[in-house]
Design an enzyme around this catalytic site. Sequence first.
Site, PDB file in Angstrom:
ATOM      1  CB  VAL A 128      -0.962   0.053   1.213  1.00 26.09           C
ATOM      2  CG1 VAL A 128      -2.018  -1.026   1.107  1.00 26.09           C
ATOM      3  CG2 VAL A 128      -0.196  -0.037   2.524  1.00 26.09           C
ATOM      4  CE1 TYR A 129       3.473   1.408   4.505  1.00 27.12           C
ATOM      5  CE2 TYR A 129       5.739   0.740   4.112  1.00 27.12           C
ATOM      6  CZ  TYR A 129       4.655   0.860   4.966  1.00 27.12           C
ATOM      7  OH  TYR A 129       4.767   0.457   6.272  1.00 27.12           O
ATOM      8  CB  SER A 130       3.885   5.634  -2.593  1.00 28.14           C
ATOM      9  OG  SER A 130       4.321   6.507  -1.572  1.00 28.14           O
ATOM     10  N   GLY A 149       1.893   1.263  -4.271  1.00 32.89           N
ATOM     11  CA  GLY A 149       2.782   0.287  -4.888  1.00 32.89           C
ATOM     12  C   GLY A 149       4.083   0.851  -5.419  1.00 32.89           C
TER      13      GLY A 149
END
Length: 326
Positions: free
Chosen positions: A60-62, A64
Amino acid sequence: MRYTKLGTTGLDISRLCIGCMSFGIPGRGPHDWTLDEDKSRPIIRKAVEAGINFFDTANVYSDGTSEEIVGRLLKEFMAREEAVIATKVHGRMRPGANGAGLSRKAILQEIDASLRRLGTDYVDLYQIHRFDHDTPIEETLEALHDVVKAGKARYIGASSMFAWQFATMLHTSEANGWTRFASMQNYVNLLYREEEREMLPLCEAEGVGVIPWSPLARGRLTRSWDDATERSRADEFGRTLYAATAAADRQVVERVAEVATARGVPMAQVALAWVLGKDAVSAPIVGATRPEHLDDAIAAVEISLDAAETARLEEPYIPHGIVGFH
């Protein structure tokens, strides 16, 4: 750099883990302060040159793009067999009924998507980002076991949850002969010590390595209480973590400053040394948005706080409400 085993596994990890939420295309996801690939490069290069081999990201960070940047840059600076790459699954990656969570469908979809973004055939540590209240734990654990048996992950880990939930999952894995969690990624720092009551003793008893997130309390333990940064001014979640205990928390931050001044080192080194001194902790996860942020983290590995310093740092703490998961 010093190294240790991840819990009771044979995996050698640096005593610092680089948290990769800082890396990603700004605006892809909820954060505008993340670093694109060019700005991420000197930080990852410096970490590798310092001997850090452990990097933690999440799908979920940025949206993908953190995984994409981390995957490409690690290929530039170190051999795949030397890197310990961790990522996570649980959060929403797309609209629709099956776009999030820890169902078998979600896990098997998301491990393949993460591997594509990271540009690797396997991750070293595949973690559930949170507890899924809507999926039977047996379904989640068997799917994770199958991911390991398929060679797509070497170890599995969990993240913030109640200790009773984690104990239940550990027992269920053992009862069914499934792969056991090697790590717990939870919220531990001088401003939030509730994990010392149940989760840390459980992890010690079960041989699970602890890799705490936000060991510097989102930067609050690195500067005067009234100082702010671009990130802290935009950090709505961070404000909710400390709103109810601000008076006591301020005293803790002041104690960190006192110990740091007496030692002649920055506050960040003292706060991180406290986390590193916990017996259950394998490697705290350190975020960095500038190469110099790594200097304090690397120096902290060599600091051992004495009993009087530790007592002074801990004395103002008051119980906090449970935060970091639900």
